[in-house]
Design a protein around this motif. Structure first.
Motif, PDB file in Angstrom:
ATOM      1  N   LEU A 360      29.685  45.149  59.044  1.00 53.99           N
ATOM      2  CA  LEU A 360      29.604  45.099  60.501  1.00 53.99           C
ATOM      3  C   LEU A 360      29.504  43.638  60.945  1.00 53.99           C
ATOM      4  CD1 LEU A 360      27.083  48.032  61.190  1.00 53.99           C
ATOM      5  CD2 LEU A 360      29.586  48.123  61.063  1.00 53.99           C
ATOM      6  N   PHE A 361      29.573  43.434  62.262  1.00 53.23           N
ATOM      7  CA  PHE A 361      29.509  42.070  62.792  1.00 53.23           C
ATOM      8  C   PHE A 361      28.410  41.960  63.831  1.00 53.23           C
ATOM      9  CE2 PHE A 361      33.246  41.424  60.501  1.00 53.23           C
ATOM     10  CZ  PHE A 361      33.535  40.065  60.478  1.00 53.23           C
ATOM     11  N   THR A 362      27.587  40.926  63.677  1.00 56.78           N
ATOM     12  CA  THR A 362      26.606  40.583  64.689  1.00 56.78           C
ATOM     13  C   THR A 362      27.053  39.282  65.348  1.00 56.78           C
ATOM     14  OG1 THR A 362      24.246  40.223  65.119  1.00 56.78           O
ATOM     15  CG2 THR A 362      25.100  39.401  63.021  1.00 56.78           C
ATOM     16  N   SER A 363      26.130  38.588  65.993  1.00 50.80           N
ATOM     17  CA  SER A 363      26.461  37.358  66.699  1.00 50.80           C
ATOM     18  C   SER A 363      25.276  36.415  66.618  1.00 50.80           C
ATOM     19  CB  SER A 363      26.771  37.675  68.174  1.00 50.80           C
ATOM     20  OG  SER A 363      26.607  36.540  68.990  1.00 50.80           O
ATOM     21  N   SER A 364      25.539  35.127  66.756  1.00 55.15           N
ATOM     22  CA  SER A 364      24.446  34.154  66.726  1.00 55.15           C
ATOM     23  C   SER A 364      23.458  34.389  67.857  1.00 55.15           C
ATOM     24  CB  SER A 364      24.996  32.728  66.803  1.00 55.15           C
ATOM     25  OG  SER A 364      25.812  32.566  67.947  1.00 55.15           O
ATOM     26  N   SER A 365      23.836  35.192  68.848  1.00 54.76           N
ATOM     27  CA  SER A 365      22.924  35.482  69.956  1.00 54.76           C
ATOM     28  C   SER A 365      21.893  36.547  69.597  1.00 54.76           C
ATOM     29  CB  SER A 365      23.716  35.945  71.182  1.00 54.76           C
ATOM     30  OG  SER A 365      24.357  37.182  70.934  1.00 54.76           O
ATOM     31  N   TYR A 366      21.953  37.099  68.366  1.00 63.91           N
ATOM     32  CA  TYR A 366      21.027  38.182  68.035  1.00 63.91           C
ATOM     33  C   TYR A 366      19.587  37.704  67.896  1.00 63.91           C
ATOM     34  CZ  TYR A 366      20.089  37.320  63.012  1.00 63.91           C
ATOM     35  OH  TYR A 366      19.648  36.811  61.810  1.00 63.91           O
ATOM     36  N   THR A 367      19.372  36.417  67.585  1.00 64.58           N
ATOM     37  CA  THR A 367      18.011  35.941  67.369  1.00 64.58           C
ATOM     38  C   THR A 367      17.248  35.719  68.672  1.00 64.58           C
ATOM     39  OG1 THR A 367      18.796  33.658  67.272  1.00 64.58           O
ATOM     40  CG2 THR A 367      18.592  34.842  65.181  1.00 64.58           C
ATOM     41  N   ARG A 368      17.987  35.548  69.753  1.00 65.67           N
ATOM     42  CA  ARG A 368      17.340  35.366  71.055  1.00 65.67           C
ATOM     43  C   ARG A 368      18.315  35.787  72.138  1.00 65.67           C
ATOM     44  NH1 ARG A 368      13.016  32.831  73.310  1.00 65.67           N
ATOM     45  NH2 ARG A 368      13.239  32.022  75.416  1.00 65.67           N
ATOM     46  N   GLY A 369      17.851  36.630  73.066  1.00 68.81           N
ATOM     47  CA  GLY A 369      18.727  37.125  74.119  1.00 68.81           C
ATOM     48  C   GLY A 369      19.288  36.007  74.983  1.00 68.81           C
ATOM     49  N   ARG A 370      20.514  36.175  75.455  1.00 70.62           N
ATOM     50  CA  ARG A 370      21.180  35.176  76.276  1.00 70.62           C
ATOM     51  C   ARG A 370      21.306  35.685  77.714  1.00 70.62           C
ATOM     52  NH1 ARG A 370      20.378  33.040  71.916  1.00 70.62           N
ATOM     53  NH2 ARG A 370      21.892  31.847  70.699  1.00 70.62           N
ATOM     54  N   SER A 371      20.875  34.880  78.668  1.00 75.90           N
ATOM     55  CA  SER A 371      21.055  35.263  80.063  1.00 75.90           C
ATOM     56  C   SER A 371      22.543  35.415  80.349  1.00 75.90           C
ATOM     57  CB  SER A 371      20.442  34.209  80.987  1.00 75.90           C
ATOM     58  OG  SER A 371      21.084  32.958  80.818  1.00 75.90           O
ATOM     59  N   LEU A 372      22.873  36.335  81.228  1.00 75.06           N
ATOM     60  CA  LEU A 372      24.239  36.715  81.608  1.00 75.06           C
ATOM     61  C   LEU A 372      24.938  37.548  80.536  1.00 75.06           C
ATOM     62  CD1 LEU A 372      25.579  33.419  83.273  1.00 75.06           C
ATOM     63  CD2 LEU A 372      24.389  35.346  84.349  1.00 75.06           C
ATOM     64  N   TYR A 373      24.347  37.613  79.337  1.00 75.12           N
ATOM     65  CA  TYR A 373      24.941  38.408  78.260  1.00 75.12           C
ATOM     66  C   TYR A 373      23.865  39.290  77.611  1.00 75.12           C
ATOM     67  CZ  TYR A 373      28.675  35.051  78.887  1.00 75.12           C
ATOM     68  OH  TYR A 373      29.673  34.283  79.451  1.00 75.12           O
ATOM     69  N   SER A 374      22.999  39.846  78.429  1.00 71.34           N
ATOM     70  CA  SER A 374      21.844  40.588  77.918  1.00 71.34           C
ATOM     71  C   SER A 374      22.264  41.820  77.122  1.00 71.34           C
ATOM     72  CB  SER A 374      20.921  40.994  79.064  1.00 71.34           C
ATOM     73  OG  SER A 374      21.622  41.781  80.014  1.00 71.34           O
ATOM     74  N   VAL A 375      23.275  42.525  77.585  1.00 67.06           N
ATOM     75  CA  VAL A 375      23.700  43.743  76.892  1.00 67.06           C
ATOM     76  C   VAL A 375      24.350  43.384  75.555  1.00 67.06           C
ATOM     77  CG1 VAL A 375      25.154  45.796  77.008  1.00 67.06           C
ATOM     78  CG2 VAL A 375      23.957  45.000  79.052  1.00 67.06           C
ATOM     79  N   TYR A 376      25.215  42.382  75.585  1.00 66.03           N
ATOM     80  CA  TYR A 376      25.904  41.971  74.354  1.00 66.03           C
ATOM     81  C   TYR A 376      24.913  41.464  73.312  1.00 66.03           C
ATOM     82  CZ  TYR A 376      29.108  39.495  71.244  1.00 66.03           C
ATOM     83  OH  TYR A 376      29.801  39.067  70.141  1.00 66.03           O
ATOM     84  N   SER A 377      24.039  40.532  73.703  1.00 64.58           N
ATOM     85  CA  SER A 377      23.130  39.933  72.724  1.00 64.58           C
ATOM     86  C   SER A 377      22.128  40.955  72.194  1.00 64.58           C
ATOM     87  CB  SER A 377      22.408  38.718  73.310  1.00 64.58           C
ATOM     88  OG  SER A 377      21.678  39.063  74.468  1.00 64.58           O
ATOM     89  N   SER A 378      21.665  41.860  73.046  1.00 68.85           N
ATOM     90  CA  SER A 378      20.719  42.869  72.572  1.00 68.85           C
ATOM     91  C   SER A 378      21.397  43.884  71.667  1.00 68.85           C
ATOM     92  CB  SER A 378      20.034  43.569  73.750  1.00 68.85           C
ATOM     93  OG  SER A 378      20.975  44.223  74.579  1.00 68.85           O
ATOM     94  N   SER A 379      22.651  44.206  71.941  1.00 68.69           N
ATOM     95  CA  SER A 379      23.368  45.132  71.061  1.00 68.69           C
ATOM     96  C   SER A 379      23.628  44.488  69.707  1.00 68.69           C
ATOM     97  CB  SER A 379      24.688  45.582  71.700  1.00 68.69           C
ATOM     98  OG  SER A 379      25.608  44.523  71.825  1.00 68.69           O
TER      99      SER A 379
END
Length: 456
Positions: A360-379
């Motif tokens: 599967l694939f995650t993202s570097s945003s997984y360690t801390r939520g990103r404003s404007l991308y809350s759904v993406y980073s939390s998923s």
């Protein structure tokens, strides 16, 4: 250079619950789904240079280790030994249980569950040149020496001081001799290298330790350890797979129409794999389990097996949660999170038969939520947790699951959301594809593999 000596690993698990303050010693507490000692045994069990493992345990808790071995598939654990009242007694019991007169032995704390294969490699390698080897890290704090009145009497030069870790490595004959001398002339020692030093039995080499290789001693250490499991990742230096071994392997890639998924498909084909790509372009929506199942069944009907399954499909939408409508939020969650769940559930029956791997694939945003991308980073954070938990569930089937964590990558999805960026500042999707294929050939499971630009 290591020349093939037999290598024993002795895991010291003789501690009581006295300092920890709980009903059980810390080595038997659950951490990230398994007992602390279980994580430690796993590392030694999977290391190719470790031949046998002895576990020295507090006599009151032998039954816990016996129960662990009954439900696990450890092949290298050959002895469970009842430990003594002190660390020295337990180590002595372990080393004198070794039948060989010589060879190498590594002494390791059961409550250091983050020791890496790299450290073990280096300890074994260095034993070819030294009678003993210690693992240590530099001290970031000033060390003081005090007297009985709790007054500072000396502040040593920090550059000359290091903090010891384990494993410590020894020639078996040297450590046995150290304990024979200890019986005749005891010295105060908190580890076994001190004995080699005290009795002048040879040179002691040093291997650089790692900050993550913590010893769980106090209750708050369990909190830190849990966080390490959440964020600890591997990198490409941990991978050594020959992509040429993909020849004739059957690979299914979801999200294969563009970006990283497309590059994985093309690269695997170039190395002789038979690859089947699916995406919404050929009417496979991963948020619909029936469509995922039909795609996998189609491949299985043609090939008779599926070795590897990869999911790169994802949606990235920008906007504060306040202004986004529910339909777009649900759509993003259904692809990014539920889509991975559907692939996990539908893949298992096929991967059971091949002992294969799901990627599967995650993202570097997984360690801390990103404003404007809350759904993406939390998923994407959810994907990491999902991979870690499914790895444990799939262990009984000998199936593997991992997550690739690429940094900012030059893909169509990124360009659609962020516009033009200097390509030299972005990761190449071909690089991500290469690391992804090497991961498929590895023995890792439950891991997050970082892919970064080489000049970062």
């Amino acid at each position: 250079m290591y020349s093939g000596e037999k290598v024993y690993g002795i895991i010291l698990a003789g501690g009581s619950a006295e300092r920890f303050g709980g009903p059980l010693p810390k080595q038997f507490l659950k951490l990230a789904g398994k007992m602390v000692i279980e994580h430690t045994i796993d590392i030694f069990e999977k290391h190719p240079l470790i031949d046998e493992i002895y576990i020295v345990v507090n006599p009151n808790y032998v039954y816990l280790v016996e129960d662990l071995l009954k439900r696990s598939n450890y092949k290298k654990v050959s002895k469970i030994l009842r430990g003594g009242k002190t660390r020295q007694e337990s180590t002595k019991i372990g080393v004198f249980a070794i039948p060989e007169k010589d060879g190498f032995v590594l002494i390791h704390d059961a409550v250091r569950p983050f020791v890496s294969h790299q450290i073990i490699d280096q300890v074994i390698e260095k034993l070819s040149s030294y009678e003993a080897v210690d693992v240590a890290i530099s001290s970031s704090d000033t060390i003081i020496r005090k007297n009985d009145n709790n007054e500072i009497v000396e502040i040593p030069d920090r550059d000359e001081l290091m903090l010891g870790q384990t494993p410590q490595g020894f020639h078996i004959s040297v450590l046995k001799k150290a304990y024979r001398l200890f019986e005749q002339e005891p010295v105060k020692a908190t580890d076994d290298c001190k004995l080699v030093l005290a009795y002048s039995l040879g040179k002691i080499g040093i291997v650089s330790g790692e900050r993550f290789n913590i010893k769980i001693t106090y209750p708050e250490d369990m909190y830190f350890a849990d966080k390490i499991f959440q964020v600890r990742s591997k990198n490409e230096s941990d991978l050594s797979g020959d992509i040429g071994k993909l020849r004739d392997k059957i690979i299914v890639v979801f999200g294969a129409s563009r970006g990283i998924g497309y590059e994985i498909l093309k690269m695997a084909e170039n190395f002789g794999a038979r690859v089947y790509g699916f995406s919404r372009k050929n009417n496979v929506d991963i948020s619909k389990p029936d469509e995922v199942r039909e795609a996998l069944e189609k491949v299985y009907h043609i090939e008779g097996k599926i070795n590897y399954i990869v999911n790169t499909a994802a949606i990235l939408k920008m906007g504060t949660l306040e202004v986004r409508d529910y339909d777009s939020i649900i759509s993003e969650i259904m692809v990014n999170y539920f889509g991975s769940i559907s692939i996990i559930k539908e893949s298992l029956n096929f991967l059971k038969k091949s002992k294969g791997m799901l990627l599967l694939f995650t993202s570097s945003s997984y360690t801390r939520g990103r404003s404007l991308y809350s759904v993406y980073s939390s998923s994407k954070a959810a994907i990491v947790n999902l991979v870690q938990s499914i790895a444990e569930e799939w262990k009984i089937y000998d199936c593997k699951i991992n997550a690739i964590n690429p940094s900012r990558t030059n893909t169509e999805m990124r360009r659609e959301n962020f516009g033009y960026e200097n390509p030299s500042t972005l990761l190449s999707p071909k690089k991500v594809a290469e690391i992804s294929l090497k991961t498929l050939l590895s023995n890792m499971t439950g891991q997050v593999i970082d892919v970064r630009r080489e000049d970062f």
